[in-house]
Each structure stands twice: as structure tokens, then as C-alpha cells.
Write an enzyme that holds these catalytic residues in place. Structure first.
Site, PDB file in Angstrom:
ATOM      1  N   GLU A  29      46.943  33.779  37.846  1.00 46.89           N
ATOM      2  CA  GLU A  29      45.472  33.602  37.596  1.00 46.89           C
ATOM      3  C   GLU A  29      44.780  32.884  36.635  1.00 46.89           C
ATOM      4  O   GLU A  29      45.305  32.706  35.441  1.00 46.89           O
ATOM      5  CB  GLU A  29      45.020  35.208  37.381  1.00 46.89           C
ATOM      6  CG  GLU A  29      45.244  36.218  38.087  1.00 46.89           C
ATOM      7  CD  GLU A  29      45.090  37.605  37.906  1.00 46.89           C
ATOM      8  OE1 GLU A  29      44.275  37.828  36.827  1.00 46.89           O
ATOM      9  OE2 GLU A  29      45.518  38.746  38.558  1.00 46.89           O
ATOM     10  N   HIS A  83      40.258  39.528  40.411  1.00 50.75           N
ATOM     11  CA  HIS A  83      40.548  40.743  39.331  1.00 50.75           C
ATOM     12  C   HIS A  83      39.321  41.430  38.775  1.00 50.75           C
ATOM     13  O   HIS A  83      39.121  41.298  37.508  1.00 50.75           O
ATOM     14  CB  HIS A  83      41.302  39.887  38.071  1.00 50.75           C
ATOM     15  CG  HIS A  83      42.049  40.727  37.572  1.00 50.75           C
ATOM     16  ND1 HIS A  83      43.138  40.361  36.679  1.00 50.75           N
ATOM     17  CD2 HIS A  83      42.005  42.157  36.921  1.00 50.75           C
ATOM     18  CE1 HIS A  83      43.854  41.336  36.041  1.00 50.75           C
ATOM     19  NE2 HIS A  83      42.993  42.277  36.124  1.00 50.75           N
ATOM     20  N   ARG A 135      49.451  44.452  38.811  1.00 49.91           N
ATOM     21  CA  ARG A 135      49.596  42.757  38.187  1.00 49.91           C
ATOM     22  C   ARG A 135      50.170  42.010  39.512  1.00 49.91           C
ATOM     23  O   ARG A 135      51.072  42.706  40.255  1.00 49.91           O
ATOM     24  CB  ARG A 135      50.538  42.869  37.194  1.00 49.91           C
ATOM     25  CG  ARG A 135      49.884  43.499  35.819  1.00 49.91           C
ATOM     26  CD  ARG A 135      48.832  42.655  35.188  1.00 49.91           C
ATOM     27  NE  ARG A 135      48.064  42.956  34.180  1.00 49.91           N
ATOM     28  CZ  ARG A 135      47.091  43.715  33.898  1.00 49.91           C
ATOM     29  NH1 ARG A 135      46.448  43.956  35.261  1.00 49.91           N
ATOM     30  NH2 ARG A 135      46.433  44.061  32.985  1.00 49.91           N
TER      31      ARG A 135
END
Ligand code: NAP
Ligand code: 8YV
Length: 320
Positions: free
Chosen positions: A259, A277, A230
Site C-alpha cells: 500500500e 484501506h 492485511r
């Protein structure tokens, strides 16, 4: 007969919607804003989500029993609030483990050997115009790799790394039994012992910004950071500074603090490899994740238990 209502805040894989619609009434809102919950939604008993579920959204749904999270990481769900209210939360472990481990290895090699840049060199006609792509300053040869996190995915990455002939070490809160990898009780100790650090811990309060200036400095000027866990685990400002000033040699990132925003300073750096991602983002794996989201909701209402509840909410339907 009234069908059970499942709320889907924001976007989610279409297979989740299609499968839910076979058995449930699907109610959609644009995002997880509790202000979007109408009086007609008061009988919603389940949420399927890829993203955030704040405490206020749970509070706006008095009948809510289960939140089925699309993803193994459930840092978007305010888990302490769900647990306190007796709301079960499920996630999607295992079905994405091998895909994410594959991507981590791909990102590691891209970062070290500059393979995306080499492909651009070819596509831009520079091979025939300017000659061979420059030799990559970094290589996997001779590296010592440290895993920050050795759970389902971390162990799969480690198993792959064994085949590459690198040394392997790790840091977690408690050592895993029956493994020959060197255990380090502190993250900074691990970083000092290796030159390649792969982050694959959950995004929690305890891991937040733990990859900081001190850890990056310990990794050293041949150091490479790979983050497939993360974005919140890495102090992004400290990382940018370390990359700009040569404190470490490079980084490969699939996840970011904010993000889908990626800092311009990071984009401008030549010694990073960046992915949006995508570690689990193949059709086959996302389909398996979608199925597990729906199977959790179906099983909850059919048997009173989720298939893959998270450890903080080990509830059964009756005993909630
Ligand atoms: P897991 O099996 O639960 O493993 C988590 C590992 O992290 C364990 O080894 C755990 O060991 C360690 N850990 C947790 N908190 C820690 C702490 N405070 N300090 C040190 N170590 C800690 O989870 P997983 O299935 O491998 O997934 C890991 C994470 O990867 C997910 O939570 C998600 O955030 C991320 N992920 C990202 C993508 C992507 O698309 N980039 C895809 C899938 C997953 P201890 O409990 O002993 O500390
Ligand atoms: C997904 C992930 O990209 O499983 C996780 O924790 O980060 C990824 O597999 C994400 O959950 C999709 O929303």
C-alpha cells in the site's frame, strides 16, 4: 518544568496531535527514519504512530517507554524488538470493531452484486441510453462463508452474516468455545468447505501469504475472496492469476501487499471490488481510535500501565 516529549513519525490523525499537545511536547519527524532523530530528541519517552516503527528507530531513542499504535493491527511495529527492550506497545482494539465489520459486509455485497459498477452505469447515463444494468453473475444467496480469523472483528462479521441466512464456518489456530459455527483446523480445509472466504487475521509471520494458490484453488470457481485484514496475508500474484484464469470468481480487497500501490493487473480486472484501506475510516471511528492512542500514553505516565497493551508487551512502567 520540562514536558514529556512524544515523537510522532510521519502522518497521523490530527486529533492525536491536538490532544497530545494539551499535555505533552509533540516532536514530529517526516517518517520513521532513525537518521531524522536529533540529539535534542534523546529524551523522547513515547511514540504515537500510524505506520512503521522499525527496530532502529527504537534504538535511536534511549529513553523510549511506550509506542502507542493508531490501529488494532500493529504489524508496522517491530514487536519482538520492542518486547526484548521492555518497550510497551499499545493498539486500538474494540473501538473500530463494528465499523470494520460493517465495511466487510459492504465490500462483500459490492463484490458479489457489482453495486459500484451499477452506480457508475447510472451516473454515466447508460440506464436511459442502454437500458438496465446487466444481471450480476454472483449473489450472496446460497453461499457458505468461511472466516479466516474469528477474533473481535471476525465474530462481529459472523454475527452480521447470520442475519443474511448464509452458512458460517471458520479457521483459527484454536477453536472458540460456545459457538455453533463449523471449525476447520486448516485454512485449506476451510476454503474447500466454503465458496466465500473472508480474511480478518493479523498480518504476522505465521499468516504471511497463507492465502496462496492452493487455498484459492480449494475455494473453487464460484469462489470469492474478501480481504479486510492485511495485504501480507494474501499472495497477491497468485490471487491475480486465480482471478484472471477463473480459478476463483471474484475478490473484494480493502488491503494490499504494498500500500498504497495497487498492481495494474488487479485494477484491470472486472471481477474485483477495490477499496483504499477504509474499513475503519469514518470520522466517528477514527476519532475514537485517536482518543485511545492518546489515552494510552496519558494513562502510561499517570498510572504506569497502558490501557490496551498488546499481548507481547504486558509491561508496567516500573517493572519494565
Ligand atoms: P483479534 O481479536 O486479535 O483476532 C485475530 C483473529 O485471528 C483471532 O481469531 C485469532 O485466533 C486469529 N489468528 C491469529 N493468527 C492466526 C493464525 N496464524 N492462523 C489462524 N488464525 C489466526 O483481532 P481483531 O481486532 O479482530 O483484528 C484483526 C485484524 O484485522 C487486525 O490485526 C488488523 O490487521 C486487521 N484490521 C484491518 C482493518 C482495515 O482497515 N482493513 C481495520 C481493523 C483491523 P487464534 O489466536 O485462535 O489463531
Ligand atoms: C487503520 C487498521 O486504517 O486498525 C487497523 O489495524 O488497519 C485500520 O483501522 C490503520 O491502522 C490506520 O493507520
Amino acid at each position: 518544568m520540562n514536558r514529556t516529549r512524544v515523537l510522532v513519525p510521519g502522518k497521523i490523525n490530527q486529533r492525536v496531535i491536538d490532544r497530545l499537545a494539551e499535555r505533552f511536547e509533540v516532536v514530529r519527524i517526516e517518517n520513521a527514519d532513525p537518521a531524522l532523530v536529533t540529539t535534542q530528541m534523546q529524551d523522547v519517552t513515547a511514540i504515537a504512530v500510524s505506520g512503521r516503527v522499525p527496530a532502529a528507530l527504537m534504538d535511536a531513542l534511549p529513553q523510549l517507554e511506550i509506542i502507542a499504535n493508531f490501529g488494532v493491527g500493529y504489524d508496522g511495529v517491530e514487536i519482538a524488538h520492542a518486547a526484548a527492550k521492555g518497550i510497551a506497545v499499545s493498539n486500538t482494539p474494540d473501538v473500530l470493531t463494528e465499523e470494520v465489520a460493517d465495511t466487510a459486509i459492504g465490500l462483500l455485497l459490492n463484490t458479489l452484486r457489482q453495486l459500484p459498477q451499477a452506480e457508475q452505469w447510472l451516473r454515466q447515463g447508460r440506464w436511459s441510453r442502454d437500458g438496465a444494468f446487466p444481471l450480476s453473475p454472483l449473489s450472496l444467496r446460497g453461499r457458505g462463508v468461511g472466516l479466516y480469523g474469528l477474533g473481535r472483528i471476525g465474530l462481529s462479521i459472523a454475527r452480521r452474516l447470520e442475519a443474511f441466512g448464509v452458512s458460517i464456518a471458520y479457521h483459527t489456530r484454536s477453536p472458540r468455545e460456545g459457538l455453533s459455527y463449523a471449525y476447520h483446523p486448516t485454512l485449506v480445509g476451510l476454503a474447500a468447505a466454503v465458496d466465500t472466504l473472508i480474511v480478518i487475521v493479523p498480518g504476522t509471520v505465521a499468516t504471511r501469504r497463507t492465502v496462496n494458490a492452493e487455498v484459492l484453488s480449494a475455494l473453487g470457481n464460484n469462489g470469492v475472496l474478501i480481504n479486510v485484514g492485511r495485504g501480507s496475508t494474501v499472495d497477491e500474484r497468485a490471487l491475480i492469476q486465480a482471478l484472471q484464469s477463473g480459478v476463483i470468481a471474484g475478490a473484494g480487497l480493502d488491503v494490499f501487499e504494498n500500500e498504497p500501490q495497487v498492481p495494474d493487473a488487479l485494477m484491470a480486472l472486472p471481477n474485483v471490488s477495490l477499496l483504499p484501506h477504509v474499513a475503519s475510516a469514518s470520522v466517528v471511528t477514527r476519532n475514537a481510535m485517536a482518543d485511545l492512542v492518546v489515552d494510552n500514553i496519558e494513562t502510561w505516565f499517570a498510572t504506569g500501565k497502558a490501557l490496551t497493551p498488546v499481548p507481547e508487551t504486558p509491561f508496567t512502567r516500573r517493572a519494565r
